[in-house]
Design a protein around this motif. Structure first.
Motif, PDB file in Angstrom:
ATOM      1  N   ALA A 131       0.822  -1.205   0.000  1.00 22.99           N
ATOM      2  CA  ALA A 131       0.000   0.000   0.000  1.00 22.99           C
ATOM      3  C   ALA A 131       0.857   1.257   0.000  1.00 22.99           C
ATOM      4  O   ALA A 131       0.554   2.233  -0.706  1.00 22.99           O
ATOM      5  CB  ALA A 131      -0.932  -0.009   1.210  1.00 22.99           C
ATOM      6  N   VAL A 132       1.945   1.227   0.764  1.00 25.11           N
ATOM      7  CA  VAL A 132       2.855   2.375   0.781  1.00 25.11           C
ATOM      8  C   VAL A 132       3.454   2.597  -0.603  1.00 25.11           C
ATOM      9  O   VAL A 132       3.552   3.732  -1.084  1.00 25.11           O
ATOM     10  CB  VAL A 132       3.968   2.154   1.834  1.00 25.11           C
ATOM     11  CG1 VAL A 132       5.097   3.171   1.645  1.00 25.11           C
ATOM     12  CG2 VAL A 132       3.387   2.275   3.236  1.00 25.11           C
ATOM     13  N   GLY A 137       4.656   5.542  -4.322  1.00 24.01           N
ATOM     14  CA  GLY A 137       5.580   5.142  -5.375  1.00 24.01           C
ATOM     15  C   GLY A 137       6.831   4.495  -4.806  1.00 24.01           C
ATOM     16  O   GLY A 137       7.036   4.443  -3.588  1.00 24.01           O
ATOM     17  N   PHE A 138       7.680   4.025  -5.704  1.00 25.69           N
ATOM     18  CA  PHE A 138       8.867   3.280  -5.289  1.00 25.69           C
ATOM     19  C   PHE A 138      10.157   4.065  -5.496  1.00 25.69           C
ATOM     20  O   PHE A 138      11.251   3.517  -5.320  1.00 25.69           O
ATOM     21  CB  PHE A 138       8.937   1.954  -6.059  1.00 25.69           C
ATOM     22  CG  PHE A 138       7.832   1.000  -5.690  1.00 25.69           C
ATOM     23  CD1 PHE A 138       7.981   0.109  -4.641  1.00 25.69           C
ATOM     24  CD2 PHE A 138       6.619   1.015  -6.376  1.00 25.69           C
ATOM     25  CE1 PHE A 138       6.964  -0.758  -4.285  1.00 25.69           C
ATOM     26  CE2 PHE A 138       5.594   0.147  -6.033  1.00 25.69           C
ATOM     27  CZ  PHE A 138       5.762  -0.739  -4.977  1.00 25.69           C
ATOM     28  N   ARG A 139      10.059   5.324  -5.868  1.00 24.22           N
ATOM     29  CA  ARG A 139      11.281   6.115  -5.988  1.00 24.22           C
ATOM     30  C   ARG A 139      11.789   6.496  -4.601  1.00 24.22           C
ATOM     31  O   ARG A 139      11.014   6.620  -3.646  1.00 24.22           O
ATOM     32  CB  ARG A 139      11.038   7.371  -6.821  1.00 24.22           C
ATOM     33  CG  ARG A 139      10.127   8.402  -6.177  1.00 24.22           C
ATOM     34  CD  ARG A 139       9.958   9.614  -7.084  1.00 24.22           C
ATOM     35  NE  ARG A 139       9.093  10.625  -6.492  1.00 24.22           N
ATOM     36  CZ  ARG A 139       9.527  11.592  -5.690  1.00 24.22           C
ATOM     37  NH1 ARG A 139      10.806  11.649  -5.366  1.00 24.22           N
ATOM     38  NH2 ARG A 139       8.671  12.485  -5.210  1.00 24.22           N
ATOM     39  N   THR A 140      13.081   6.680  -4.501  1.00 22.36           N
ATOM     40  CA  THR A 140      13.679   7.002  -3.209  1.00 22.36           C
ATOM     41  C   THR A 140      13.447   8.472  -2.853  1.00 22.36           C
ATOM     42  O   THR A 140      13.368   9.332  -3.725  1.00 22.36           O
ATOM     43  CB  THR A 140      15.191   6.721  -3.232  1.00 22.36           C
ATOM     44  OG1 THR A 140      15.803   7.471  -4.295  1.00 22.36           O
ATOM     45  CG2 THR A 140      15.451   5.240  -3.455  1.00 22.36           C
ATOM     46  N   ARG A 141      13.339   8.725  -1.558  1.00 24.45           N
ATOM     47  CA  ARG A 141      13.123  10.069  -1.033  1.00 24.45           C
ATOM     48  C   ARG A 141      14.091  10.300   0.121  1.00 24.45           C
ATOM     49  O   ARG A 141      14.698   9.357   0.630  1.00 24.45           O
ATOM     50  CB  ARG A 141      11.676  10.249  -0.558  1.00 24.45           C
ATOM     51  CG  ARG A 141      10.630   9.946  -1.626  1.00 24.45           C
ATOM     52  CD  ARG A 141       9.253   9.764  -1.037  1.00 24.45           C
ATOM     53  NE  ARG A 141       8.298   9.247  -2.007  1.00 24.45           N
ATOM     54  CZ  ARG A 141       7.436  10.006  -2.683  1.00 24.45           C
ATOM     55  NH1 ARG A 141       7.406  11.321  -2.476  1.00 24.45           N
ATOM     56  NH2 ARG A 141       6.602   9.466  -3.552  1.00 24.45           N
ATOM     57  N   PRO A 232      17.361   9.222   7.645  1.00 25.23           N
ATOM     58  CA  PRO A 232      18.280  10.262   7.166  1.00 25.23           C
ATOM     59  C   PRO A 232      19.644   9.732   6.733  1.00 25.23           C
ATOM     60  O   PRO A 232      20.323  10.350   5.919  1.00 25.23           O
ATOM     61  CB  PRO A 232      18.413  11.195   8.378  1.00 25.23           C
ATOM     62  CG  PRO A 232      17.118  11.041   9.096  1.00 25.23           C
ATOM     63  CD  PRO A 232      16.773   9.597   8.944  1.00 25.23           C
ATOM     64  N   ASP A 233      20.082   8.589   7.267  1.00 26.85           N
ATOM     65  CA  ASP A 233      21.347   7.997   6.848  1.00 26.85           C
ATOM     66  C   ASP A 233      21.201   7.185   5.570  1.00 26.85           C
ATOM     67  O   ASP A 233      22.201   6.873   4.914  1.00 26.85           O
ATOM     68  CB  ASP A 233      21.900   7.083   7.955  1.00 26.85           C
ATOM     69  CG  ASP A 233      22.397   7.883   9.149  1.00 26.85           C
ATOM     70  OD1 ASP A 233      22.927   8.979   8.936  1.00 26.85           O
ATOM     71  OD2 ASP A 233      22.238   7.408  10.280  1.00 26.85           O
ATOM     72  N   LEU A 234      19.977   6.818   5.223  1.00 27.82           N
ATOM     73  CA  LEU A 234      19.723   6.020   4.031  1.00 27.82           C
ATOM     74  C   LEU A 234      18.766   6.805   3.136  1.00 27.82           C
ATOM     75  O   LEU A 234      18.714   8.018   3.195  1.00 27.82           O
ATOM     76  CB  LEU A 234      19.128   4.663   4.432  1.00 27.82           C
ATOM     77  CG  LEU A 234      19.957   3.840   5.439  1.00 27.82           C
ATOM     78  CD1 LEU A 234      19.161   2.625   5.903  1.00 27.82           C
ATOM     79  CD2 LEU A 234      21.278   3.412   4.821  1.00 27.82           C
ATOM     80  N   LEU A 235      18.041   6.129   2.290  1.00 31.06           N
ATOM     81  CA  LEU A 235      17.022   6.756   1.461  1.00 31.06           C
ATOM     82  C   LEU A 235      15.690   6.074   1.741  1.00 31.06           C
ATOM     83  O   LEU A 235      15.612   4.857   1.877  1.00 31.06           O
ATOM     84  CB  LEU A 235      17.384   6.647  -0.022  1.00 31.06           C
ATOM     85  CG  LEU A 235      18.590   7.482  -0.475  1.00 31.06           C
ATOM     86  CD1 LEU A 235      18.930   7.158  -1.929  1.00 31.06           C
ATOM     87  CD2 LEU A 235      18.318   8.971  -0.319  1.00 31.06           C
ATOM     88  N   LEU A 236      14.636   6.868   1.811  1.00 31.37           N
ATOM     89  CA  LEU A 236      13.314   6.356   2.135  1.00 31.37           C
ATOM     90  C   LEU A 236      12.694   5.701   0.905  1.00 31.37           C
ATOM     91  O   LEU A 236      12.532   6.332  -0.138  1.00 31.37           O
ATOM     92  CB  LEU A 236      12.424   7.498   2.631  1.00 31.37           C
ATOM     93  CG  LEU A 236      10.989   7.141   3.014  1.00 31.37           C
ATOM     94  CD1 LEU A 236      10.983   6.100   4.122  1.00 31.37           C
ATOM     95  CD2 LEU A 236      10.229   8.390   3.444  1.00 31.37           C
ATOM     96  N   GLU A 237      12.384   4.423   1.020  1.00 40.23           N
ATOM     97  CA  GLU A 237      11.673   3.677  -0.022  1.00 40.23           C
ATOM     98  C   GLU A 237      10.940   2.514   0.653  1.00 40.23           C
ATOM     99  O   GLU A 237      11.234   2.174   1.796  1.00 40.23           O
ATOM    100  CB  GLU A 237      12.624   3.205  -1.126  1.00 40.23           C
ATOM    101  CG  GLU A 237      13.938   2.615  -0.658  1.00 40.23           C
ATOM    102  CD  GLU A 237      13.838   1.124  -0.452  1.00 40.23           C
ATOM    103  OE1 GLU A 237      12.856   0.538  -0.929  1.00 40.23           O
ATOM    104  OE2 GLU A 237      14.710   0.547   0.192  1.00 40.23           O
ATOM    105  N   PRO A 238       9.955   1.915  -0.023  1.00 41.16           N
ATOM    106  CA  PRO A 238       9.044   0.989   0.651  1.00 41.16           C
ATOM    107  C   PRO A 238       9.672  -0.232   1.310  1.00 41.16           C
ATOM    108  O   PRO A 238       9.028  -0.850   2.161  1.00 41.16           O
ATOM    109  CB  PRO A 238       8.077   0.570  -0.471  1.00 41.16           C
ATOM    110  CG  PRO A 238       8.061   1.730  -1.400  1.00 41.16           C
ATOM    111  CD  PRO A 238       9.460   2.261  -1.387  1.00 41.16           C
ATOM    112  N   SER A 239      10.882  -0.612   0.934  1.00 33.65           N
ATOM    113  CA  SER A 239      11.480  -1.814   1.528  1.00 33.65           C
ATOM    114  C   SER A 239      12.500  -1.503   2.617  1.00 33.65           C
ATOM    115  O   SER A 239      13.104  -2.424   3.166  1.00 33.65           O
ATOM    116  CB  SER A 239      12.138  -2.667   0.440  1.00 33.65           C
ATOM    117  OG  SER A 239      13.248  -1.983  -0.129  1.00 33.65           O
TER     118      SER A 239
END
Length: 315
Positions: A131-132, A137-141, A232-239
């Motif tokens: 659902a997320v 979407g699956f792009r990194t944030r 903040p140390d990584l990138l936000l994405e669904p996995s």
């Protein structure tokens, strides 16, 4: 063992003597391990809360935290709220969602039927993560950190950043507040009673269902906080939280699935071990496998973990 044999062993693991003798690199990875370990500890705390009360591991814990982190992203980046305030609002929202999930999907099952509950939480993990991905979407944030940039302590490439200090301080503050909540409040006393003996708690008039719902809400809020520390140390994405969940499970298993202190110490140990293994053994591709190996070894050698209590059952 001769020098040539040592060199051969180091070569198998792609270890260089220059790395091993680099004090700055050791210190840099130590600081980074502390920061990562603090985030694993916070999610491990959430796992421990649910396990103490129900006796099973909530595999949807990371997904509930993921939902909270995305809400924090929306409030901070898209709506312009200060990051700390956005994370606080996201913690409250994820707590409400977790309480709803517990009421609708968990409470209908008897608490002692562990297998159906585990299957339900695995299903929730897949549903929430999907659902997320559909909604955002699956792009990194990128989610900003709650703590200022910069490093008050530096030694060459080694930096003890404000983020590391903030992560550690946040985890220890959460442990302190949880201890006060469980020891000094009526709801905390009820939660401890349910954790100790569910049937006895029901017989003395404690409302077991709402108490467990409170535990789920509290765990989701803590998990959201942990996710907001690590992203903040990584990138936000669904996995992203699935990987964090595996390391946090290793931390909880190592420290003891019913010990909050063990969860914190286990998280720090896993964070340090992960960074040192990746740096000096070049095992970045096997980091998750190493965490799973830790879980298996601990369960085989000491199922209760280093600080867990042994369950005594009357026969």
């Amino acid at each position: 063992m001769g020098v040539s044999n040592v060199a051969a062993v180091l070569g198998v693991f792609d270890i260089s003597l220059d790395k091993l003798s680099d004090g700055e690199l050791w210190l840099a990875q130590f600081f980074r391990g502390l920061s990562d370990g603090a985030t694993y500890a916070s999610v491990a705390l959430a796992l421990v809360l649910i396990y103490k009360a129900t006796g099973f591991i909530n595999f949807a814990q990371g997904s509930l935290a993921l939902l909270g982190v995305y809400l924090a992203y929306v409030l901070s980046v898209e709506r312009g709220l200060p990051v700390a305030l956005a994370v606080l609002c996201a913690m409250v929202a994820s707590a409400v969602v977790a309480a709803f999930v517990e009421r609708v999907f968990i409470r209908p099952f008897p608490p002692d039927h562990v297998l159906p509950l585990v299957i339900v939480t695995l299903g929730l993990l897949l549903i929430i993560d999907s659902a997320v991905g559909i909604v955002w979407g699956f792009r990194t944030r990128s989610l900003p950190s709650m703590f200022p940039s910069g490093a008050p302590i530096e030694w060459g490439i080694a930096q003890l950043t404000w983020r590391t200090i903030g992560n550690l301080g946040t985890v220890f503050a959460v442990v302190g507040l949880l201890s006060l909540l469980l020891l000094r409040t009526k709801v905390g006393l009820a939660f401890r009673a349910v954790s100790s003996n569910l049937e006895s708690a029901r017989l003395v008039g404690i409302r077991v269902g709402p108490t467990l719902g409170f535990g789920w809400a509290l765990a989701a809020a803590i998990g959201t906080l942990g996710g907001s520390l690590v992203v903040p140390d990584l990138l936000l994405e669904p996995s992203i939280m699935l990987r964090v969940l595996i390391f946090s499970l290793a931390a909880a298993a190592l420290g003891g699935l019913d010990s909050m202190v063990g969860a914190v110490l286990g998280g720090l140990a896993v964070g340090l071990a992960r960074n040192l293994l990746v740096t000096f053994l070049d095992l970045s591709e096997l980091a998750l496998a190493t965490a799973v190996a830790v879980i298996l070894v601990v369960l085989l050698v000491r199922p209760t973990g280093l600080f867990g209590s042994t369950r005594v059952e009357r026969v």
